[in-house]
Design a protein around this motif. Structure first.
Motif, PDB file in Angstrom:
ATOM      1  N   GLU A   1       0.889  -1.352  -0.188  1.00 23.45           N
ATOM      2  CA  GLU A   1       0.085  -0.057   0.001  1.00 23.45           C
ATOM      3  C   GLU A   1       0.866   1.310   0.044  1.00 23.45           C
ATOM      4  OE1 GLU A   1      -2.302  -0.423   3.568  1.00 23.45           O
ATOM      5  OE2 GLU A   1      -3.529  -1.976   2.807  1.00 23.45           O
TER       6      GLU A   1
ATOM      7  N   SER B   1       3.985   1.809  -1.061  1.00 22.23           N
ATOM      8  CA  SER B   1       4.621   1.765  -2.308  1.00 22.23           C
ATOM      9  C   SER B   1       3.765   2.225  -3.302  1.00 22.23           C
ATOM     10  CB  SER B   1       5.283   0.259  -2.690  1.00 22.23           C
ATOM     11  OG  SER B   1       6.224  -0.188  -1.842  1.00 22.23           O
ATOM     12  N   GLN B   2       2.726   1.634  -3.599  1.00 21.71           N
ATOM     13  CA  GLN B   2       1.796   2.189  -4.308  1.00 21.71           C
ATOM     14  C   GLN B   2       1.542   3.527  -4.077  1.00 21.71           C
ATOM     15  OE1 GLN B   2      -1.835  -0.433  -4.164  1.00 21.71           O
ATOM     16  NE2 GLN B   2      -1.007  -1.781  -5.771  1.00 21.71           N
ATOM     17  N   GLY B   3       1.438   3.788  -2.788  1.00 20.47           N
ATOM     18  CA  GLY B   3       1.291   5.551  -2.564  1.00 20.47           C
ATOM     19  C   GLY B   3       2.132   6.276  -3.132  1.00 20.47           C
TER      20      GLY B   3
ATOM     21  N   ALA C   1       4.359   5.732  -5.360  1.00 21.12           N
ATOM     22  CA  ALA C   1       4.711   5.767  -6.898  1.00 21.12           C
ATOM     23  C   ALA C   1       3.541   6.595  -7.446  1.00 21.12           C
ATOM     24  CB  ALA C   1       4.166   4.161  -7.231  1.00 21.12           C
ATOM     25  N   THR C   2       2.484   6.729  -6.968  1.00 21.96           N
ATOM     26  CA  THR C   2       1.281   7.585  -7.648  1.00 21.96           C
ATOM     27  C   THR C   2       1.830   9.177  -7.345  1.00 21.96           C
ATOM     28  OG1 THR C   2      -0.020   7.642  -5.739  1.00 21.96           O
ATOM     29  CG2 THR C   2      -0.491   6.049  -7.684  1.00 21.96           C
ATOM     30  N   PRO C   3       1.816   9.941  -8.427  1.00 21.78           N
ATOM     31  CA  PRO C   3       2.265  11.378  -8.295  1.00 21.78           C
ATOM     32  C   PRO C   3       0.713  12.204  -7.598  1.00 21.78           C
ATOM     33  CG  PRO C   3       1.473  10.841 -10.475  1.00 21.78           C
ATOM     34  CD  PRO C   3       1.431   9.445  -9.797  1.00 21.78           C
ATOM     35  N   ASP C   4       1.094  13.100  -6.956  1.00 18.02           N
ATOM     36  CA  ASP C   4       0.039  13.786  -6.160  1.00 18.02           C
ATOM     37  C   ASP C   4      -0.591  14.876  -7.111  1.00 18.02           C
ATOM     38  OD1 ASP C   4       0.592  12.640  -3.758  1.00 18.02           O
ATOM     39  OD2 ASP C   4       2.263  14.013  -3.509  1.00 18.02           O
TER      40      ASP C   4
END
Length: 90
Positions: free
Chosen positions: A81, A83-85, A87-90
């Protein structure tokens, strides 16, 4: 691939890198296995009167390993979770 940009690496370098990662994963798995065996053995086995575990020791080992595996699974899920957070741009 595993969050690593492999574009700048030759095919041989990529193979070496993946081999190193695979070896590290095997070492980590063995370390975890040894850790759970040592922990549960220390916590559950009280005497060496018999070749096999008695029912109480066996039950303790089963509970211990189940708790360890459940904890490991939860930590892995939380890590995924995070790591996915990341990896995602804000």
């Amino acid at each position: 691939m595993n969050g690593i940009d492999m574009e700048g690496f030759s095919e041989e370098e990529q193979k070496k890198l993946f081999n190193m990662i695979e070896q590290q994963q095997v070492r980590d798995s063995l370390r975890m296995y040894n850790s759970v065996v040592e922990r549960c053995f220390t916590d559950c086995v009280e005497s060496f009167r018999r070749k096999s575990l008695d029912k109480q020791e066996e039950s303790c080992v089963t509970r211990c390993t189940q708790k360890f595996l459940a904890h490991t699974q939860r930590v892995n899920m939380r890590f995924a979770e995070l790591s996915q957070g990341a990896a995602t741009p804000d």
